[in-house]
Design a protein around this motif. Structure first.
Motif, short mmCIF file in Angstrom:
data_model
loop_
_atom_site.label_atom_id
_atom_site.label_comp_id
_atom_site.label_asym_id
_atom_site.label_seq_id
_atom_site.Cartn_x
_atom_site.Cartn_y
_atom_site.Cartn_z
N ALA A 252 0.83 -1.20 0.00
CA ALA A 252 0.00 0.00 0.00
C ALA A 252 0.87 1.26 0.00
CB ALA A 252 -0.92 -0.01 1.22
N ILE A 253 1.94 1.23 0.77
CA ILE A 253 2.86 2.37 0.81
C ILE A 253 3.50 2.57 -0.56
CG2 ILE A 253 5.02 3.22 1.80
CD1 ILE A 253 4.15 1.80 4.43
N ALA A 254 3.85 1.46 -1.22
CA ALA A 254 4.43 1.54 -2.56
C ALA A 254 3.43 2.15 -3.55
CB ALA A 254 4.85 0.15 -3.02
N ILE A 255 2.16 1.80 -3.42
CA ILE A 255 1.11 2.35 -4.29
C ILE A 255 1.03 3.87 -4.12
CG2 ILE A 255 -1.38 2.43 -4.70
CD1 ILE A 255 -1.41 -0.56 -3.77
N ILE A 256 1.06 4.32 -2.87
CA ILE A 256 0.98 5.76 -2.60
C ILE A 256 2.19 6.48 -3.18
CG2 ILE A 256 1.01 7.48 -0.75
CD1 ILE A 256 -0.60 5.44 0.93
N GLU A 257 3.37 5.87 -3.08
CA GLU A 257 4.58 6.47 -3.66
C GLU A 257 4.44 6.62 -5.17
OE1 GLU A 257 7.63 3.83 -2.40
OE2 GLU A 257 7.76 4.66 -0.38
N VAL A 258 3.93 5.58 -5.83
CA VAL A 258 3.73 5.63 -7.28
C VAL A 258 2.70 6.70 -7.64
CG1 VAL A 258 2.87 4.35 -9.27
CG2 VAL A 258 4.46 3.25 -7.67
N ALA A 259 1.62 6.74 -6.88
CA ALA A 259 0.58 7.74 -7.14
C ALA A 259 1.16 9.15 -7.06
CB ALA A 259 -0.57 7.57 -6.13
N ASN A 260 1.97 9.41 -6.05
CA ASN A 260 2.58 10.73 -5.91
C ASN A 260 3.48 11.06 -7.10
OD1 ASN A 260 1.34 11.18 -3.44
ND2 ASN A 260 3.04 10.35 -2.25
N LEU A 261 4.24 10.08 -7.56
CA LEU A 261 5.13 10.29 -8.71
C LEU A 261 4.33 10.60 -9.98
CD1 LEU A 261 7.79 7.47 -8.18
CD2 LEU A 261 8.16 9.94 -8.01
N LEU A 262 3.14 10.03 -10.08
CA LEU A 262 2.30 10.25 -11.26
C LEU A 262 1.40 11.49 -11.11
CD1 LEU A 262 1.24 6.57 -12.03
CD2 LEU A 262 2.96 7.96 -13.22
N LEU A 264 -0.86 12.04 -8.74
CA LEU A 264 -2.18 11.74 -8.18
C LEU A 264 -2.18 12.02 -6.68
CD1 LEU A 264 -2.84 8.34 -10.00
CD2 LEU A 264 -3.64 10.61 -10.67
N GLU A 265 -3.25 12.59 -6.20
CA GLU A 265 -3.36 12.90 -4.77
C GLU A 265 -4.22 11.86 -4.07
OE1 GLU A 265 -5.24 16.39 -1.92
OE2 GLU A 265 -4.38 16.96 -3.87
N VAL A 266 -3.71 11.36 -2.96
CA VAL A 266 -4.44 10.39 -2.13
C VAL A 266 -5.01 11.14 -0.93
CG1 VAL A 266 -4.19 8.30 -0.70
CG2 VAL A 266 -2.92 8.50 -2.85
N PRO A 267 -6.35 11.07 -0.70
CA PRO A 267 -7.34 10.20 -1.34
C PRO A 267 -8.20 10.90 -2.41
CG PRO A 267 -8.26 11.03 0.68
CD PRO A 267 -6.88 11.66 0.55
N ARG A 268 -7.85 12.15 -2.78
CA ARG A 268 -8.71 12.87 -3.73
C ARG A 268 -8.85 12.12 -5.06
NH1 ARG A 268 -6.50 18.22 -6.33
NH2 ARG A 268 -5.48 16.58 -7.58
N ASP A 269 -7.70 11.66 -5.60
CA ASP A 269 -7.71 10.98 -6.89
C ASP A 269 -7.69 9.47 -6.77
OD1 ASP A 269 -7.48 13.48 -8.33
OD2 ASP A 269 -5.37 13.51 -7.72
N ALA A 287 -2.55 9.26 7.07
CA ALA A 287 -2.39 7.93 7.65
C ALA A 287 -3.15 6.89 6.84
CB ALA A 287 -2.88 7.94 9.10
N LEU A 288 -2.59 5.68 6.82
CA LEU A 288 -3.11 4.63 5.94
C LEU A 288 -4.34 3.93 6.53
CD1 LEU A 288 -2.65 2.85 3.39
CD2 LEU A 288 -1.22 1.38 4.83
N THR A 289 -5.39 3.89 5.72
CA THR A 289 -6.52 3.00 6.04
C THR A 289 -6.06 1.57 5.81
OG1 THR A 289 -8.19 4.65 5.43
CG2 THR A 289 -8.87 2.33 5.40
N THR A 290 -6.32 0.69 6.76
CA THR A 290 -5.77 -0.66 6.65
C THR A 290 -6.60 -1.65 7.45
OG1 THR A 290 -3.72 -1.96 6.82
CG2 THR A 290 -4.20 -0.42 8.61
N VAL A 291 -6.32 -2.91 7.22
CA VAL A 291 -6.93 -3.98 8.01
C VAL A 291 -5.92 -4.38 9.07
CG1 VAL A 291 -7.84 -6.33 8.01
CG2 VAL A 291 -8.30 -4.80 6.08
N THR A 331 -6.41 7.71 3.98
CA THR A 331 -6.12 7.43 2.57
C THR A 331 -7.33 6.96 1.79
OG1 THR A 331 -5.42 5.16 3.12
CG2 THR A 331 -3.69 6.86 3.03
N THR A 332 -8.50 7.07 2.37
CA THR A 332 -9.72 6.63 1.68
C THR A 332 -10.77 7.73 1.70
OG1 THR A 332 -10.32 5.52 3.75
CG2 THR A 332 -9.49 4.15 1.94
N GLY A 333 -11.51 7.81 0.59
CA GLY A 333 -12.60 8.77 0.46
C GLY A 333 -13.45 8.36 -0.73
N PRO A 334 -14.44 9.14 -1.05
CA PRO A 334 -15.29 8.82 -2.22
C PRO A 334 -14.48 8.92 -3.51
CG PRO A 334 -15.81 10.99 -1.36
CD PRO A 334 -14.87 10.37 -0.38
#
Length: 339
Positions: A252-262, A264-269, A287-291, A331-334
């Motif tokens: 999940a952290i890796a996903i957020i890093e990639v999103a930032n590089l591209l 994309l804003e988490v959780p807006r995008d 902070a990360l939404t997680t299980v 990290t979660t929203g609509p």
């Protein structure tokens, strides 16, 4: 006061410093009959000052016990570190020390645990806990418990989390927020946890009446580098997902890093949900939404199960599953609004 020696002290050094025989030191250290209490106190004071420790291997040859529990991990990363904390806590009331052994560099090689056990069992450890092993069944001269086991019918006693229920709750949360294009970065395909988390992902989509799009599923193998590659492929698409569920927090952290590089804003995008709730999850911004799985409890329960096996007891259950809980954070929203 006794001066500390530059080399590792021997039993003869202790005897000379205490002014007693080697036999007397041996009896005092091993709590054997025949030494006056005052002499035992004197010898043990010298033992502490010199830092003397009897050889584990020599002790095991005499008693067939080393007093050491081994924990074999593929690598020292956040999940295994939390497991080790739990095992240590579980052994606190037992007369055992902990030996952590990493298969780093060999963890992708199937059966590395067997090779490691052949080095350790019978000489250095009395029992072992395997964390995310690569094989189902292993035989050794010592009792074994597996945490997050390999897929398939395991003969070994096992402890794991409710991966299916946790994943279903995570993806169900995303569908309730309005997401319909939800990606998934899977874990190691040889582990029951990864298979169960994908099954939970698919089940939650079915519950919401959403067809599974297999092109939105990537494999991260629970590793950040691999997860980055899978996330880059998903997020570079013109029809990218609006949310991604990752099989573990590192992914999940890796996903957020990639999103930032591209850009994309988490959780807006993009909304992101992980699995584990490692300490870093709550330290991210946002902070990360997680299980949350009870990682330290996994270790403590495994340690208790191993103690029962070593005492020749028969636990009521040899395959234990601990509950999980969704932790909603930042990290979660609509899903983003389409203009």
């Amino acid at each position: 006061m006794v001066a500390h020696m530059s080399t590792r002290p021997t039993i003869r050094d202790v005897a000379a410093a205490a002014g007693v025989s080697v036999a007397t030191v041996s009896k005092a250290v091993n709590s054997r009959y025949g030494v006056a209490p005052a002499t035992v106190d004197h010898v043990m004071r010298i033992v502490r000052e010199l830092g003397y420790e009897s050889s584990l291997i020599a002790s095991s040859m005499r008693s067939r016990r080393t007093g050491v529990i081994g924990v074999l991990v593929a690598d020292f990363e956040p999940f295994s570190a939390e497991i080790l904390k739990g095992v240590s806590a579980g052994l606190r009331e037992h007369p055992f020390e902990l030996l952590a052994y990493s298969g780093s560099g060999h963890a992708e090689s199937e059966g590395w645990e067997r090779r490691s056990l052949s080095r350790l069992s019978g000489t250095l450890i009395d029992g072992v806990i395997l964390v995310t092993p690569t094989v189902v069944n292993i035989t050794a001269d010592v009792p074994i418990v597996a945490i997050d086991p390999h897929t398939g019918p395991a003969d070994l006693p096992t402890v794991e989390s409710d991966s299916f229920g946790g994943a279903r709750a995570a993806v169900g949360f995303l569908t309730e927020l309005g997401h319909t294009r939800i990606g998934f970065i899977a874990g190691r395909p040889d582990l029951r946890s990864s298979i169960a988390r994908e099954a939970g992902y698919r089940s939650a989509l079915a519950d919401a009446g959403i067809a599974v799009d297999s092109s939105l599923i990537g494999v991260g193998r629970y590793a950040q580098d691999t997860a980055r590659e899978a996330a880059t492929a998903l997020l570079s698409r013109p029809d990218r997902p609006t949310a991604i569920f990752a099989a573990n927090d590192l992914s999940a952290i890796a996903i957020i890093e990639v999103a930032n590089l591209l850009g994309l804003e988490v959780p807006r995008d993009l909304s992101v949900v992980g699995f584990d709730d490692i300490p870093e999850a709550s330290q991210l911004t946002p902070a990360l939404t997680t299980v949350r799985q009870q990682m330290q409890s996994l270790g403590a329960v495994a340690a208790g199960l191993l103690m029962s096996l070593m005492a020749d007891e028969h636990p009521a259950a040899q395959h234990l599953r601990l509950p999980t809980k969704l932790i909603a954070r930042g990290t979660t929203g609509p899903p983003p609004r389409s203009d």
